[in-house]
Each structure stands twice: as C-alpha cells, then as structure tokens.
Write a protein that holds these residues in place. Structure first.
Motif, PDB file in Angstrom:
ATOM      1  N   ASP A  84       0.830  -1.210   0.000  1.00  0.00           N
ATOM      2  CA  ASP A  84       0.000   0.000   0.000  1.00  0.00           C
ATOM      3  C   ASP A  84       0.861   1.255   0.000  1.00  0.00           C
ATOM      4  O   ASP A  84       0.571   2.224  -0.703  1.00  0.00           O
ATOM      5  N   LEU A  85       1.924   1.242   0.789  1.00  0.00           N
ATOM      6  CA  LEU A  85       2.803   2.398   0.847  1.00  0.00           C
ATOM      7  C   LEU A  85       3.496   2.621  -0.492  1.00  0.00           C
ATOM      8  O   LEU A  85       3.602   3.767  -0.968  1.00  0.00           O
ATOM      9  N   SER A 145       2.096   6.854  -6.861  1.00  0.00           N
ATOM     10  CA  SER A 145       1.018   7.699  -7.383  1.00  0.00           C
ATOM     11  C   SER A 145       1.184   9.162  -6.986  1.00  0.00           C
ATOM     12  O   SER A 145       0.306   9.991  -7.242  1.00  0.00           O
ATOM     13  N   SER A 146       2.333   9.480  -6.365  1.00  0.00           N
ATOM     14  CA  SER A 146       2.679  10.849  -5.964  1.00  0.00           C
ATOM     15  C   SER A 146       1.752  11.420  -4.902  1.00  0.00           C
ATOM     16  O   SER A 146       1.597  12.641  -4.786  1.00  0.00           O
ATOM     17  N   ASP A 147       1.118  10.560  -4.106  1.00  0.00           N
ATOM     18  CA  ASP A 147       0.290  11.039  -3.003  1.00  0.00           C
ATOM     19  C   ASP A 147       1.168  11.654  -1.918  1.00  0.00           C
ATOM     20  O   ASP A 147       2.259  11.147  -1.626  1.00  0.00           O
ATOM     21  N   ASN A 148       0.699  12.751  -1.310  1.00  0.00           N
ATOM     22  CA  ASN A 148       1.377  13.303  -0.146  1.00  0.00           C
ATOM     23  C   ASN A 148       1.050  12.438   1.062  1.00  0.00           C
ATOM     24  O   ASN A 148      -0.117  12.202   1.377  1.00  0.00           O
ATOM     25  N   LEU A 149       2.096  11.976   1.747  1.00  0.00           N
ATOM     26  CA  LEU A 149       1.903  11.103   2.897  1.00  0.00           C
ATOM     27  C   LEU A 149       1.759  11.926   4.175  1.00  0.00           C
ATOM     28  O   LEU A 149       2.273  13.039   4.283  1.00  0.00           O
ATOM     29  N   LYS A 187       2.394   1.844  -3.448  1.00  0.00           N
ATOM     30  CA  LYS A 187       1.402   2.381  -4.392  1.00  0.00           C
ATOM     31  C   LYS A 187       1.161   3.860  -4.159  1.00  0.00           C
ATOM     32  O   LYS A 187       1.042   4.648  -5.102  1.00  0.00           O
ATOM     33  N   LYS A 188       1.074   4.269  -2.898  1.00  0.00           N
ATOM     34  CA  LYS A 188       0.861   5.687  -2.585  1.00  0.00           C
ATOM     35  C   LYS A 188       2.026   6.534  -3.079  1.00  0.00           C
ATOM     36  O   LYS A 188       1.838   7.606  -3.649  1.00  0.00           O
TER      37      LYS A 188
END
Length: 339
Positions: A37-38, A44-48, A40-41
């Motif tokens: 999951d990490l 996808s350039s998601d801000n963590l 993939k995030k």
C-alpha cells in the motif's frame, strides 16, 4: 553550528566518524513485511501523512523492531526505550556510551535480545541485553562502529571504518577534507561472538539484511587516500558536529559485490530499509535539493517521497519498516509513523 574559527588540523592515526545525514547506525535486519500500500501511494505521488508515536527530550539516534511489532529506540544520552505494540513505553537500559567516534547502534535478534555497543575502558564492546533483563559481553571491536544489523540465523554484522596516517579536518563548517588512507569494513559475528571480515572498501554507512537473506550496504566513497573536491556538505554525527562532503561515489551494493542498486543522482545515502522484493526506502541527499526519503526500485529512477508536513523527513536519524509500515526518528527526538 556556531564556530567563528576556520582552520585546519591534522589528526594522526585515529579513527574518525563521518556518518552522513545524521544516521546513527540504526541499520539492522529487516522484519518489514511487504509494504504494498505504501509503495502504491508513493508511486502515485500522493502526499503522505505522519503520526507522532513518541517524543523524547533529546535526539533519538537508533531504532529497531522485533518480530512482535515492538520498537527499541536509543537516545543521544544513552537511554534505550521499548515501545510496545500496545503503545506503552519503558526505559529498559541507560548509560550507553561511545568510544572515540563510534556511533550508538542497536539490533534486535530473533529471540528478542538486543545487541548494542558500549564503551568499556576506552574499548568498543558489543553487549547482549537480554529480553528478561541484564547483559553480557558479546564481542569486542577494535575500530569505530558505523552500523549494526542481524539476520534470521542470529548472525550479527558490524559496519566499521579505520584510518592510517593523517586525517585533515577543516572547521567552519566542520568537515573531513582529506585522509592519507581510510577504509570501511564489515565484520560478521556468529552466535558465539567469533568474527570474520567479509567486506573491505568504502565506508559502510548502513548495513541491512532481509528475510530472504539479502545483505546490502550503503557505501560512502572508497578505500585509500581521500581529498574533498567540493564545498557541499551533508550533516554528520550530531555528537561531534562533524560534516563530510557529498561524494559522487555513494551507492547501495550487496556485500558480496554481486549487485549494485540504481540510486540515480543520490549523492549521500545514510540509511535504508526494505519495502518489498527489490524495493527500498532510502534517506539521502540528491544532486539537487535537500535531504529526504526516496523510493528506490530496481530498474527505475528514485522517487522523492512527498509529505504533507513540510520538511518532516529532512532531519531523520534512522528509519524502520515494520509489518509493512514505515517509521522514522529524528534529531528533534520524535518517533513518527507514516500513515
């Protein structure tokens, strides 16, 4: 760093710590699991987001976890904390010291015991701290310690470095600028503390093993003479406030020399852990930009890991992946979980 003076000093025939990016030897065998999951995030350039798990009144300098999901943290002042999976915190040991320019390090063995370094009669000694309490000597180390790790079979690996002849240190800012001869080594200890040298080359800033038996190391420079070519610096060793120059020769390799991991334009690599098969999370400085966390995947360029909290990953002293979740510690004494 407040230092009004700028001068040069030659230090003859001593060991000198050049640990990059405030990584205090919190490198060890991974109990990570697969962080799908990490990954993939990040891809996808998601801000963590991060969540504060624990805060100390002084810098945290080493971190590890056991198979049960408990964490062990070492502080700048020599305390070792256990943070249970349920969230309770206990101080399980105090008074850890360093010899010369060695760095505080710890690794958790499969049975839950800890291996830590301490200074006894000006000698580096590895001690086994038992899960039930108490400690006993495990092995002695003649050189300065950079990092510790262990594997599933109970072997312990120590990254060290040695020098011969003069070391030249410049001040304002403090940094290692030249050495007649330096070399990094990795020592392998069996369950009884018997030692064998398994690597010699650049300085092993971090050593890690995973469940599959891979043994990797983040290497700074090479063995031999050294002279700084640039005036670009990365923070090193909080205890002594020394700095080292960035180097073109920064890499992650397998200790047997069979593999080199593509780390792109990362010029200083302090610590890393396994996120999955062929996937690492790395704390480093790139050619352009500040220190931070990066996803390193074989066959691809590193990906800058983005956080909603600005610069939260800039002053990291150690990182750990446990049960597929990323955690890290920093110089502010904070222990974070990445959500």
């Amino acid at each position: 760093m407040k230092n009004p003076m700028s001068f040069r000093v030659a230090i003859k025939s001593i060991f000198f710590s050049v640990f990059i990016l405030l990584c205090f030897s919190s490198c060890k065998g991974s109990k990570s699991g697969i962080a799908e999951d990490l990954i993939k995030k990040i891809e996808s350039s998601d801000n963590l987001e991060v969540e504060l798990v624990f805060e100390c009144t002084e810098p945290l300098v080493a971190v590890d976890s056991d198979k049960e999901g408990n964490f062990y943290l070492a502080s700048y002042g020599g305390d070792i904390f256990k943070i249970s999976k349920g969230g309770t915190t206990d101080t399980i040991y105090s008074g850890i010291k360093n010899c010369g320019f060695s760095l505080t390090s710890l690794t958790v063995l499969g049975d839950g015991d800890l291996i830590v370094n301490d200074c006894v009669d000006d000698k580096n000694v590895l001690f086994r701290i038992y899960k039930q309490g108490g400690r006993s000597e495990f092995a002695k180390i003649e050189s300065n310690l950079l990092s510790l790790t262990s594997d599933n079979s109970g072997r312990v690996f120590a990254g060290v470095w040695v020098s011969e002849g003069n070391l030249t240190v410049e001040f304002n800012p403090n940094h290692l600028s030249a050495a007649e001869y330096i070399a990094g080594k990795i020592l392998e200890f069996d369950k009884d503390g018997n030692v064998a040298e398994i690597y010699e080359g650049g300085l092993p800033m971090c050593v890690r093993s995973n469940a599959g038996g891979d043994l990797l190391t983040a290497v700074w420079g090479g063995k031999g003479s050294f002279e700084a070519e640039t005036k670009s610096y990365s923070v090193a060793d909080l205890r002594h406030m020394f700095w080292v120059t960035l180097t073109e020769d920064a890499k992650i390799i397998s200790v047997d020399g069979e593999r080199k991991i593509n780390t792109g334009d990362l010029k200083s690599i302090s610590s890393f852990d396994f996120l999955g098969d062929g996937v690492l999370v790395v704390h480093a400085i790139p050619e352009v930009g500040g220190a931070g966390l990066y996803l390193v995947k074989e066959g691809a360029d590193p990906i800058d890991i983005m956080f909603s909290q600005e610069k939260v990953d800039h002053s990291i002293t150690g990182l750990e992946v446990s049960e597929g979740v990323l955690y890290f510690i920093n110089v502010e004494g904070k222990f974070y979980k990445v959500k």
